[in-house]
Scaffold this motif. Structure first.
Motif, mmCIF file in Angstrom:
data_model
loop_
_atom_site.group_PDB
_atom_site.id
_atom_site.type_symbol
_atom_site.label_atom_id
_atom_site.label_comp_id
_atom_site.label_asym_id
_atom_site.label_seq_id
_atom_site.Cartn_x
_atom_site.Cartn_y
_atom_site.Cartn_z
ATOM 1 N N SER A 137 -35.524 61.644 37.060
ATOM 2 C CA SER A 137 -34.613 62.197 38.064
ATOM 3 C C SER A 137 -33.874 61.085 38.814
ATOM 4 O O SER A 137 -32.750 61.283 39.265
ATOM 5 N N SER B 63 -39.442 66.296 30.507
ATOM 6 C CA SER B 63 -38.937 66.041 31.862
ATOM 7 C C SER B 63 -37.412 66.114 31.881
ATOM 8 O O SER B 63 -36.814 66.715 32.777
ATOM 9 N N LEU C 100 -35.001 68.766 33.872
ATOM 10 C CA LEU C 100 -34.020 68.290 34.856
ATOM 11 C C LEU C 100 -32.581 68.369 34.322
ATOM 12 O O LEU C 100 -31.639 68.006 35.023
#
Ligand code: LLP
Length: 425
Positions: A131, A151, A155
């Motif tokens: 992120s 992940s 995101l």
């Protein structure tokens, strides 16, 4: 360390371009270390930002023919003033935890200039790094690829850049605790696993597997193992011409003793140039940028003569500088004020309740007295970053001397008992 006369008046003994005796006083750039100690007390780490910058530029220039991008290895020294100064000079950063990434972001580093390495990244750390938008993941585990991919999926991020860390099965010429590229080490992936991953890149649609990473150890005594590791990587990449980035890791050595012979950077680069033509090159030096820019100043508490030995008991210990206890590492001991008292052979020890708490063994030093101060030299790398609170010792203050060399400030205050107790209710 080379002694010479400067002009006709001053006796100068030089450790490096920033640390030297002028007359009888040890200076860091334009500052007499004793003047810092009067205000900050001991033990205290003191760093020259000028020397950090010079080391960074020296390495960048040596590797200029390869246009190498330098990522300072934060584990060597995470001091925020140092990170800020390196970031301003154009360095990126090599991090091994979300904590280190956070420090670099706080120091103003662009996320894109951060690489994230490490054999055991947690899922939370991976999510944090994705992120934040970091530049590269150096991957050491098959499952990690899945975690990064998922992940990125969560995101909505695409093309997360990954370098696969090769375990090239070479043994580096260094202390066994610092060798990471041999077959029995926990680090990296074997060539066959990497080959397999490269044929199945579509399993990881959110990733761009674009590089190979090799880091075979630290304080490397010669370049042979590095070149062998690189040849193993290039061999592997022969079948994968789309991969154009090679990260050579860190490992450039420093001289801890005055006359330590060092492999030449120029020779290493000449060997690398023909091999790396057409590749983007990344480096992760830590020690070589900060080690000789820092020292740890301590006060001599007691002189104890016992069993035929002289013990200099100082107020720094293995809690503040663990390298001698952990690796039998050598750090020069330099009095802040030279004396012409007769030398003695001393054991320089700390107050910690461990027989390993010896900072310097059998060292010929001038006869010192309680209240004198000494500097443990070449302590800018893996000094404060490995310090602990063992024996409930607050961690030392850190002082930085400005790039101009003529002023200094406490960049991190000494810990207090409240600091030690506050998260322990
Ligand atoms: N990249 C990776 C993946 C590393 O593991 C390391 C160091 C570096 C770069 C930076 O290496 P350097 O340029 O500083 O040699 N605590 C030990 C050193 C351990 C080094 C661990 N990894 C010491 O005090 O000497």
């Amino acid at each position: 360390m080379s002694p010479f006369y400067f002009g006709w008046l001053r006796w100068i003994m030089v450790y490096n371009s920033s640390i030297r005796y002028i007359d009888d006083s040890l200076f860091i750039d334009g500052i007499d270390l004793a003047s810092i100690v009067r205000q900050v007390s001991t033990p205290t780490y003191i760093y020259s930002l000028k020397r950090v910058g010079e080391n960074y530029r020296r390495i960048r220039e040596a590797f200029a023919p390869l246009a190498a991008q330098i990522h300072f290895s934060v584990k060597a020294n995470g001091n925020l003033a140092i990170l800020r100064s390196l970031s301003r000079a154009g360095a990126g950063f090599d991090c091994v935890s979300a904590g280190e990434i956070d420090r670099c972001l706080r120091a103003g580093a662009p996320a894109q200039d951060i690489v994230f390495a490490g054999v055991g990244k947690t899922r939370a750390e991976i999510a944090f790094a994705v992120s934040a938008g970091i530049g590269w993941f150096n991957v050491e585990n098959l499952a990690e690829l899945h975690y990064i991919n998922s992940s990125a999926d969560d995101l909505g991020v695409d093309a997360v850049k990954v370098a696969l860390r090769l375990n090239p099965q070479v043994t580096a010429n260094t202390h066994p605790y610092m060798a990471t590229g041999h077959g029995a080490a926990k680090f990296g992936l074997t060539a066959d696993v990497i080959r397999d991953i490269l044929t199945r890149q579509s399993d990881y649609p959110r990733l761009s597997i674009a590089g190979i990473h090799i880091h075979i150890g630290s304080q490397l005594g010669d370049t042979a193992a590095t070149l062998a590791a690189l040849d193993a990587a290039l061999d592997l990449l022969a079948a994968h011409p789309r991969i154009r980035t090679i990260n050579l890791g860190g490992g450039l050595p420093v001289a801890y003793r005055a006359h330590d012979a060092q492999p030449s950077l120029g020779d290493l680069v000449s060997e690398l140039i023909p091999r790396l033509a057409g590749y983007d090159v990344l480096l992760e030096p830590g020690r070589s940028i900060v080690a000789d820019a820092g020292l740890l100043v301590a006060e001599l508490l007691y002189v104890k003569r016992q069993a035929g030995q002289v013990f200099y008991i100082i107020d720094a210990s293995m809690a503040e500088l663990i390298r001698p206890a952990l690796y039998d590492a050598h750090h020069e001991v330099a009095p802040l004020r030279k004396t012409d008292r007769e030398p003695v052979v001393a054991q320089v020890v700390g107050p910690v309740c461990e027989s390993a708490d010896v900072l310097a063994r059998d060292r010929e030093l001038p006869a010192l007295q309680a209240g004198d101060h000494v500097a443990l030299m070449t302590a800018g790398a893996y000094g404060m970053s490995m310090a602990s609170n063992y024996n409930a010792r607050p961690r030392p203050a850190e002082v930085v001397v400005s790039e101009s060399g003529d002023n200094w400030r406490v960049s991190r205050r000494r810990e207090t008992f409240d600091d030690l107790a506050q998260s322990d209710k």
